[in-house]
Design an enzyme around this catalytic site. Structure first.
Site, PDB file in Angstrom:
ATOM      1  N   GLY A  12      13.401  10.584 -77.826  1.00  0.00           N
ATOM      2  CA  GLY A  12      13.684   9.466 -78.714  1.00  0.00           C
ATOM      3  C   GLY A  12      13.264   8.135 -78.121  1.00  0.00           C
ATOM      4  N   ARG A  35      14.894  19.237 -78.004  1.00  0.00           N
ATOM      5  CA  ARG A  35      14.505  20.443 -78.729  1.00  0.00           C
ATOM      6  C   ARG A  35      13.012  20.462 -79.002  1.00  0.00           C
ATOM      7  NH1 ARG A  35      19.045  20.773 -83.426  1.00  0.00           N
ATOM      8  NH2 ARG A  35      18.714  18.516 -83.366  1.00  0.00           N
ATOM      9  N   THR A  73      21.180  10.475 -77.669  1.00  0.00           N
ATOM     10  CA  THR A  73      20.818  11.177 -78.889  1.00  0.00           C
ATOM     11  C   THR A  73      22.026  11.368 -79.788  1.00  0.00           C
ATOM     12  OG1 THR A  73      19.690  13.159 -79.749  1.00  0.00           O
ATOM     13  CG2 THR A  73      21.239  13.472 -77.917  1.00  0.00           C
ATOM     14  N   LYS A 113      27.184  -0.262 -84.944  1.00  0.00           N
ATOM     15  CA  LYS A 113      28.101   0.257 -85.958  1.00  0.00           C
ATOM     16  C   LYS A 113      29.502   0.427 -85.373  1.00  0.00           C
ATOM     17  CE  LYS A 113      25.341   3.602 -87.531  1.00  0.00           C
ATOM     18  NZ  LYS A 113      24.016   3.142 -87.044  1.00  0.00           N
ATOM     19  N   TYR A 144      31.000   7.267 -83.107  1.00  0.00           N
ATOM     20  CA  TYR A 144      30.881   6.571 -81.831  1.00  0.00           C
ATOM     21  C   TYR A 144      32.205   6.624 -81.056  1.00  0.00           C
ATOM     22  CZ  TYR A 144      26.512   4.251 -83.356  1.00  0.00           C
ATOM     23  OH  TYR A 144      25.244   3.971 -83.760  1.00  0.00           O
ATOM     24  N   MET A 179      15.361   6.485 -86.639  1.00  0.00           N
ATOM     25  CA  MET A 179      15.748   5.089 -86.790  1.00  0.00           C
ATOM     26  C   MET A 179      14.703   4.148 -86.178  1.00  0.00           C
ATOM     27  SD  MET A 179      19.862   5.217 -86.106  1.00  0.00           S
ATOM     28  CE  MET A 179      19.725   5.691 -84.384  1.00  0.00           C
TER      29      MET A 179
END
Length: 353
Positions: A12, A35, A73, A113, A144, A179
């Site tokens: 990512g 993965r 992740t 968030k 979170y 994102m």
């Protein structure tokens, strides 16, 4: 002492930039869980593992002796209840898999968030800006919080230090990230240039005119290493943004200019990309063929929905870096360069024309 980083989510935006940063430092051994083992940063020991499968994860990490673990992740689910269940279990599984290995520090990446609420209750409260780490949790289920609690419990049991990192909109080089605003805007610009569609800022007037900030993948990589290796960063939560507040009405023409476009006048209302780009697949395929680009479907390369969410807010959103600065982390990142650096890499790797 030898340092061995285990990065969960190494493919990512954050994981990739962190891996590149640590490898470049020359004092880390770096292992990465993903993965998808394609196109991982050089110098990373790739571990194919599924964080949702505790037994398989434990087996995959059996021979590994990491000193530092970085969780970068998450897995998006249909509801926040499912987000809490799945993403909380992913952290718990990883914490169980590293038990007894002598891990010294675990860093967890979440996001703003924490202050704005999860997707289902997003921005239903309006916390005072800039967001500060001492602000209390919101009265909503939020994965979170579940992830944080899993790390705190494991830290107490296994006697490691921890840090939590809360970035804003992430900007950096990655492909296939759910994102990724940089690749999304790059695709939007390429399609606008190919079709002649106006390159209009897709968000609200509030976002276009109001103060905002972003997080470069390179600056969060620096903070993650700092907090994991510096006593001032131990057992603390930190916001992480570039350190520059800007307005999109200033930045948008600069992004347009990078792609040789004129920034269209903002219409005073949102132009959501999910609808505006709904028929863009064939155009994107034509662009890829025309310029000999790597074949990545538009739905994998661009995340219209997430950019719409980011730019469609009706409230002010930016974070304080005072806590980090006071404790000794003083990195700064130019925000125009955040985008142009990501665009340059996407061009270099033949993903955009």
């Amino acid at each position: 002492m030898k340092k061995h980083a285990l990065i969960a989510g190494v493919s990512g935006i954050i994981g990739r930039h962190l891996a590149e940063h640590l490898v470049a430092a020359g004092v880390w051994e770096v292992s990465g869980i993903s993965r998808n083992a394609d196109n991982l940063p050089q110098g990373v020991n790739s571990i194919a593992a599924d964080l949702t499968d505790r037994a398989a994860l434990t087996a995959s990490l059996k021979a590994l002796q990491p000193t530092h673990v970085f969780i970068t992740t998450w897995s998006r689910q249909a509801t926040e209840a499912e987000n809490c269940k799945v993403n909380g279990a992913m952290v718990e599984n990883l914490m169980a898999a590293i038990e007894g290995k002598g891990v010294r520090h675990v860093a967890l990446v979440t996001g703003l968030k924490h202050y704005l609420g999860p997707f289902e209750a997003y921005a239903k409260t309006k916390p005072v800006t800039p967001f500060r780490e001492e602000q209390p949790r919101l009265p909503f289920a939020n994965f979170y919080y579940v992830q944080e609690d899993a790390v705190y419990a494991a830290a107490e049991k296994q006697n490691f230090t921890w840090s939590v990192h809360r970035p804003h909109t992430l900007i950096g080089y990655a492909v296939g990230n759910a994102m990724n605003m940089a690749s999304t805007l790059a695709a939007y610009a390429a399609i606008a240039r190919e079709t002649g569609k106006p390159f209009v800022f897709p968000g609200t007037s509030q976002q276009y005119e109001g103060a905002v900030d972003i997080t470069d993948g390179r600056i969060i990589a620096k903070q993650l290493e700092w907090a994991a290796t510096n006593a001032n960063g131990f057992n603390e939560a930190f916001n992480i943004v570039n350190g520059e507040v800007f307005r999109w009405n200033w930045l948008w023409p600069r992004i347009a200019a990078y792609f040789g476009l004129e920034a269209a006048e903002h219409p005073g209302k949102p132009t959501p990309l999910e609808a505006y780009m709904a028929d863009s697949g064939p155009v994107w395929d034509r662009i890829v063929a025309k310029h000999g680009l790597k074949k990545v479907p538009i739905e994998k390369f661009a995340s219209w929905w997430h950019t719409d969410l980011d730019l469609g807010r009706e409230l002010e959103s930016f974070a304080s870096m005072t806590k980090s600065y006071d404790l000794g982390f003083n990195a700064y990142q130019n925000s125009v360069d955040s985008f142009t650096h990501a665009f340059d890499r996407l061009r270099q790797e033949r993903y955009i024309p």
